[in-house]
Design a protein around this motif. Structure first.
Motif, PDB file in Angstrom:
ATOM      1  N   SER A  76       0.824  -1.221   0.000  1.00 24.72           N
ATOM      2  CA  SER A  76       0.000   0.000   0.000  1.00 24.72           C
ATOM      3  C   SER A  76       0.850   1.259   0.000  1.00 24.72           C
ATOM      4  O   SER A  76       0.534   2.239  -0.681  1.00 24.72           O
ATOM      5  CB  SER A  76      -0.938  -0.009   1.206  1.00 24.72           C
ATOM      6  OG  SER A  76      -1.853  -1.079   1.123  1.00 24.72           O
ATOM      7  N   ALA A  85      -1.793   4.848   4.462  1.00 32.70           N
ATOM      8  CA  ALA A  85      -1.467   3.642   3.694  1.00 32.70           C
ATOM      9  C   ALA A  85      -1.374   2.449   4.639  1.00 32.70           C
ATOM     10  O   ALA A  85      -0.611   2.479   5.605  1.00 32.70           O
ATOM     11  CB  ALA A  85      -0.164   3.817   2.929  1.00 32.70           C
ATOM     12  N   ASP A  86      -2.162   1.436   4.365  1.00 29.88           N
ATOM     13  CA  ASP A  86      -2.123   0.174   5.113  1.00 29.88           C
ATOM     14  C   ASP A  86      -2.429   0.367   6.590  1.00 29.88           C
ATOM     15  O   ASP A  86      -1.779  -0.218   7.456  1.00 29.88           O
ATOM     16  CB  ASP A  86      -0.754  -0.502   4.936  1.00 29.88           C
ATOM     17  CG  ASP A  86      -0.807  -1.995   5.261  1.00 29.88           C
ATOM     18  OD1 ASP A  86      -1.848  -2.617   4.994  1.00 29.88           O
ATOM     19  OD2 ASP A  86       0.173  -2.526   5.790  1.00 29.88           O
ATOM     20  N   ALA A 113      -4.707   4.190   0.910  1.00 34.15           N
ATOM     21  CA  ALA A 113      -4.363   3.011   0.115  1.00 34.15           C
ATOM     22  C   ALA A 113      -4.431   1.789   1.018  1.00 34.15           C
ATOM     23  O   ALA A 113      -3.868   1.787   2.112  1.00 34.15           O
ATOM     24  CB  ALA A 113      -2.957   3.158  -0.473  1.00 34.15           C
ATOM     25  N   ASP A 114      -5.124   0.756   0.536  1.00 32.09           N
ATOM     26  CA  ASP A 114      -5.288  -0.435   1.381  1.00 32.09           C
ATOM     27  C   ASP A 114      -5.392  -1.682   0.507  1.00 32.09           C
ATOM     28  O   ASP A 114      -5.978  -1.655  -0.572  1.00 32.09           O
ATOM     29  CB  ASP A 114      -6.541  -0.314   2.246  1.00 32.09           C
ATOM     30  CG  ASP A 114      -6.632  -1.452   3.245  1.00 32.09           C
ATOM     31  OD1 ASP A 114      -5.910  -1.409   4.254  1.00 32.09           O
ATOM     32  OD2 ASP A 114      -7.407  -2.390   3.007  1.00 32.09           O
ATOM     33  N   SER A 115      -4.814  -2.778   1.017  1.00 34.48           N
ATOM     34  CA  SER A 115      -4.845  -4.041   0.284  1.00 34.48           C
ATOM     35  C   SER A 115      -5.611  -5.130   1.016  1.00 34.48           C
ATOM     36  O   SER A 115      -5.699  -6.253   0.534  1.00 34.48           O
ATOM     37  CB  SER A 115      -3.403  -4.527   0.040  1.00 34.48           C
ATOM     38  OG  SER A 115      -2.755  -4.774   1.281  1.00 34.48           O
ATOM     39  N   GLU A 165      -6.105   1.928  -8.438  1.00 34.60           N
ATOM     40  CA  GLU A 165      -5.609   0.664  -7.899  1.00 34.60           C
ATOM     41  C   GLU A 165      -4.264   0.340  -8.516  1.00 34.60           C
ATOM     42  O   GLU A 165      -3.844   0.959  -9.499  1.00 34.60           O
ATOM     43  CB  GLU A 165      -6.603  -0.469  -8.152  1.00 34.60           C
ATOM     44  CG  GLU A 165      -6.934  -0.678  -9.614  1.00 34.60           C
ATOM     45  CD  GLU A 165      -8.094  -1.657  -9.791  1.00 34.60           C
ATOM     46  OE1 GLU A 165      -8.173  -2.625  -9.016  1.00 34.60           O
ATOM     47  OE2 GLU A 165      -8.896  -1.458 -10.713  1.00 34.60           O
ATOM     48  N   VAL A 223      -3.681  -3.381  -4.401  1.00 35.39           N
ATOM     49  CA  VAL A 223      -3.955  -2.221  -3.546  1.00 35.39           C
ATOM     50  C   VAL A 223      -5.023  -1.340  -4.198  1.00 35.39           C
ATOM     51  O   VAL A 223      -4.971  -1.065  -5.404  1.00 35.39           O
ATOM     52  CB  VAL A 223      -2.677  -1.390  -3.322  1.00 35.39           C
ATOM     53  CG1 VAL A 223      -2.976  -0.147  -2.481  1.00 35.39           C
ATOM     54  CG2 VAL A 223      -1.604  -2.250  -2.656  1.00 35.39           C
TER      55      VAL A 223
END
Length: 230
Positions: free
Chosen positions: A67, A156-157, A181-183, A198, A216
């Motif tokens: 991320s 992020a994450d 941003a995230d996965s 993405e 992501v």
């Protein structure tokens, strides 16, 4: 060797005494380096004591998760998202998003993480990339002391723990816009957040158990301070 780098190595040795960190260029953003775990001598069985310590206090800041890499790439491709803005990297970890924001013209960048070890990592990585970044261990103290509004929050994450999802609504109250941003959460259902980009990246150094988190999604949301402007 700088004091902050010495401190970072001491933190790693507290968890894995035989480990080392090395400056590592990011594949998607080769202009950016991070101090990451050198896995060249890690191809061996860990002792039961090492496993226990790693699980209790994982040195997550010496890895770069997907991320953060996708966020840094997005900032490079869309510099207006940070240029001339006050930016806070929330849950900064290694500080990759904060470094990217500073590289691409943010007016002021603050890396914020509740983990003191992560702040040490952010300081070392800021020095490695020759950027000026401020640091905070308490987001809510930070916003009470800032003498200017936050334009953009980068996250992020931060959803590795689903209990953090309610924070997303709180963050909107304190800024003009958010990029997240995230996965891990594939179908985020939080008011105001919209999926709009993405990408794919691999955790560095590679960890096979995290292959499922290569994809992501980037979300954005308008903050309440922007919505409520006259």
């Amino acid at each position: 060797m700088s004091d902050v780098l010495n401190d970072l190595k001491m933190l790693l040795h507290r968890t894995i005494p035989s480990a080392n960190i090395i400056p590592t260029r990011m594949p998607l953003t080769p202009w950016l380096q991070l101090w990451l775990l050198d896995d060249s001598n890690m191809d061996r069985p860990f002792s039961p004591e090492e496993i226990r310590v790693i699980w209790e206090a994982p040195p997550y800041w010496c890895f770069c998760w997907a991320s953060g890499q996708i966020m840094a790439q997005y900032i490079e491709q869309n510099p207006d998202s940070v240029k001339d803005k006050v930016v806070v990297d929330f849950g900064a970890g290694s500080g990759i998003a904060a470094v990217a924001a500073a590289k691409f013209g943010a007016k002021r960048v603050i890396a914020c993480d509740i983990d003191k070890d992560a702040i040490v990592s952010c300081k070392a990585n800021a020095a490695l990339n020759n950027v000026e970044i401020e640091f905070s261990e308490d987001f809510f103290q930070l916003i009470s002391e800032l003498n200017e509004p936050i334009d953009t929050i980068l996250a992020a994450d931060v959803l590795y723990d689903r209990d953090n999802i309610p924070l997303l609504s709180l963050l909107r109250k304190e800024c003009k816009s958010i990029l997240m941003a995230d996965s891990r959460v594939k179908n985020l259902n939080v008011e105001g957040y919209q999926q709009f980009s993405e990408g794919n990246a691999e955790t560095l150094p590679p960890l096979e158990r995290f292959d499922e988190f290569k994809h992501v999604i980037i979300y954005r949301a308008a903050g309440d301070t922007e919505i409520n402007q006259p």
